[in-house]
Motif scaffolding. Structure first.
Motif, mmCIF file in Angstrom:
data_model
loop_
_atom_site.group_PDB
_atom_site.id
_atom_site.type_symbol
_atom_site.label_atom_id
_atom_site.label_comp_id
_atom_site.label_asym_id
_atom_site.label_seq_id
_atom_site.Cartn_x
_atom_site.Cartn_y
_atom_site.Cartn_z
ATOM 1 N N LEU A 1 9.227 2.075 13.951
ATOM 2 C CA LEU A 1 8.551 0.901 13.412
ATOM 3 C C LEU A 1 9.412 0.157 12.394
ATOM 4 O O LEU A 1 9.014 -0.879 11.890
ATOM 5 C CB LEU A 1 7.232 1.302 12.736
ATOM 6 N N GLY A 2 10.572 0.725 12.076
ATOM 7 C CA GLY A 2 11.429 0.127 11.069
ATOM 8 C C GLY A 2 11.084 0.551 9.652
ATOM 9 O O GLY A 2 11.565 -0.019 8.686
ATOM 10 N N ILE A 3 10.244 1.587 9.524
ATOM 11 C CA ILE A 3 9.879 2.119 8.209
ATOM 12 C C ILE A 3 10.813 3.279 7.915
ATOM 13 O O ILE A 3 10.697 4.353 8.512
ATOM 14 C CB ILE A 3 8.406 2.554 8.180
ATOM 15 N N ASP B 1 2.343 -3.854 7.858
ATOM 16 C CA ASP B 1 2.806 -2.614 8.496
ATOM 17 C C ASP B 1 1.841 -1.437 8.332
ATOM 18 O O ASP B 1 2.035 -0.385 8.940
ATOM 19 C CB ASP B 1 4.171 -2.204 7.928
ATOM 20 N N LYS B 2 0.806 -1.615 7.510
ATOM 21 C CA LYS B 2 -0.058 -0.493 7.139
ATOM 22 C C LYS B 2 -0.731 0.174 8.341
ATOM 23 O O LYS B 2 -0.612 1.388 8.515
ATOM 24 C CB LYS B 2 -1.107 -0.955 6.133
ATOM 25 N N HIS C 1 -1.300 4.630 12.288
ATOM 26 C CA HIS C 1 -1.431 5.032 13.684
ATOM 27 C C HIS C 1 -0.259 5.925 14.111
ATOM 28 O O HIS C 1 -0.459 6.954 14.780
ATOM 29 C CB HIS C 1 -1.510 3.793 14.583
ATOM 30 N N ALA C 2 0.961 5.554 13.711
ATOM 31 C CA ALA C 2 2.140 6.345 14.074
ATOM 32 C C ALA C 2 2.074 7.749 13.480
ATOM 33 O O ALA C 2 2.386 8.731 14.159
ATOM 34 C CB ALA C 2 3.409 5.631 13.603
ATOM 35 N N ASP D 1 0.838 -1.197 0.000
ATOM 36 C CA ASP D 1 0.000 0.000 0.000
ATOM 37 C C ASP D 1 0.874 1.248 0.000
ATOM 38 O O ASP D 1 1.947 1.257 0.599
ATOM 39 C CB ASP D 1 -0.893 0.024 1.238
ATOM 40 N N MET D 2 0.382 2.280 -0.682
ATOM 41 C CA MET D 2 1.033 3.585 -0.669
ATOM 42 C C MET D 2 0.249 4.471 0.288
ATOM 43 O O MET D 2 -0.951 4.670 0.115
ATOM 44 C CB MET D 2 1.041 4.227 -2.058
ATOM 45 N N ILE D 3 0.938 4.962 1.296
ATOM 46 C CA ILE D 3 0.337 5.897 2.237
ATOM 47 C C ILE D 3 0.825 7.288 1.850
ATOM 48 O O ILE D 3 2.028 7.525 1.765
ATOM 49 C CB ILE D 3 0.752 5.576 3.685
#
Length: 112
Positions: free
Chosen positions: A23-25, A69-70, A75-76, A2-4
């Motif tokens: 979060l490791g993103i 991870d979406k 939320h973050a 997914d693209m956020i």
């Protein structure tokens, strides 16, 4: 995948980046944009007269994430970008059908 796309206030960029990194993103694209929503821009006084400035500076973040991870990423972003005032921004989520890392040719989740 997914693209956020998150449109946030510029002052919240560092806190959002930190929250996503926890979060490791780590792959995030930040673009300086201008826009308005319900706050309809803002007005300023120039030589005594009120003038509509129109578009408000914002930052648009683009983050491609694995499905697992979406929700954590959303939320973050929400928690770290929220001030409770008008103009905090919006988050848009769209499906991504393919990702290719140009350097290695890795595809999809391996390319993230």
């Amino acid at each position: 995948m997914d693209m956020i796309e998150a449109v946030i206030q510029p002052s919240k960029l560092d806190s959002v980046k930190t929250a996503l990194a926890k979060l490791g993103i780590l792959g995030v694209t930040a673009i300086e944009v201008k826009g308005y929503g319900r706050q309809a821009g803002h007005t300023e006084r120039y030589r005594g007269a009120k003038m509509d400035v129109g578009f408000v500076p914002k930052i648009m973040l683009q983050i491609c994430v694995k499905p697992a991870d979406k929700e954590q990423a959303i939320h973050a972003i929400t928690e770290s970008a929220r001030t409770g005032e008008v103009g905090d921004g919006k988050i848009f989520v769209c499906p991504v059908s393919k990702v290719v890392r140009i350097r290695t040719g890795d595809v999809d989740e391996a390319a993230l």
